[in-house]
Design an enzyme around this catalytic site. Sequence first.
Site, PDB file in Angstrom:
ATOM      1  N   LYS A 121     -15.188 -12.372  -7.666  1.00  0.00           N
ATOM      2  CA  LYS A 121     -15.761 -11.952  -8.988  1.00  0.00           C
ATOM      3  C   LYS A 121     -14.774 -12.708 -10.082  1.00  0.00           C
ATOM      4  O   LYS A 121     -15.154 -13.456 -10.959  1.00  0.00           O
ATOM      5  CB  LYS A 121     -15.855 -10.596  -9.297  1.00  0.00           C
ATOM      6  CG  LYS A 121     -16.685 -10.185 -10.631  1.00  0.00           C
ATOM      7  CD  LYS A 121     -16.655  -8.690 -10.701  1.00  0.00           C
ATOM      8  CE  LYS A 121     -15.148  -8.200 -11.474  1.00  0.00           C
ATOM      9  NZ  LYS A 121     -15.609  -6.951 -12.057  1.00  0.00           N
ATOM     10  N   ASP A 140     -21.006  -9.136 -10.782  1.00  0.00           N
ATOM     11  CA  ASP A 140     -20.353  -7.977 -11.182  1.00  0.00           C
ATOM     12  C   ASP A 140     -21.468  -6.919 -11.064  1.00  0.00           C
ATOM     13  O   ASP A 140     -22.735  -7.080 -10.724  1.00  0.00           O
ATOM     14  CB  ASP A 140     -20.060  -7.942 -12.374  1.00  0.00           C
ATOM     15  CG  ASP A 140     -20.666  -8.287 -13.593  1.00  0.00           C
ATOM     16  OD1 ASP A 140     -21.984  -8.394 -13.394  1.00  0.00           O
ATOM     17  OD2 ASP A 140     -20.399  -8.055 -14.766  1.00  0.00           O
TER      18      ASP A 140
END
Length: 222
Positions: A121, A140
């Site tokens: 991420k 996310d």
Amino acid sequence: MKTQQEVLYIVDALKEKYPHGLCSLQYEKDYELLFAVRLSAQCTDERVNKVTPALFERFPTLESFAEADPEEVGQYIHSCGFFRGKSRDLVNCAKMLLSDYGGKVPGEMEDLLRLPGVGRKTANLIQGDVYNTPGVVVADTHCIRISGRLGLTDGTKDPVSVERQLRTILPPEESNGFCHRLVLFGREVCTARRTYCDKCPLRPWCDHFRGSETAQEDGADE
Ligand code: SF4
């Protein structure tokens, strides 16, 4: 499965609602963004933006972070939660950036994933925001939830799978901004607790909305 045209409608509608698809973390230097993203784990961007000005003033360079006592770093970031692990990662990350990358945050996924506390991420976000790399997807919690509701993914909660699925359907030059917009959208309209479908511009292409409409119709027939 969405058609390419439907995907483009969704991308455009979000763009219209949030013209600026930017990260809400505040930073000036590339490593400051990296550190702010690390601090944002299990924490809000708003909270991170409150602690980073004092943190970056006390440790104004990568060298000062590398020489810092993690305990002292921890005092500045205490309110972000998990402060021991986060302060240790920041100091170790600064050391590695200096020793292995000449003090610059690298742009390759493989290099980014070597850094302490950096996962896919964060690596995608750095590639998108620092290097403008096309095709990045920051999977996310907002991205995972909303993509599933819309039907852009198969509903999986696995971040790697969401990233892979979105990479195949989003226009590469739009994907980074799209993910930033999903964060804004996920705080305001399609939240974790509630969906405000009545004021949502994505309704025409949303599987979740279609499903709830169908359920209502089915209920009315009974
Ligand atoms: S229509 Fe409802 S469920 Fe679908 S994206 Fe909008 S707010 Fe979320």
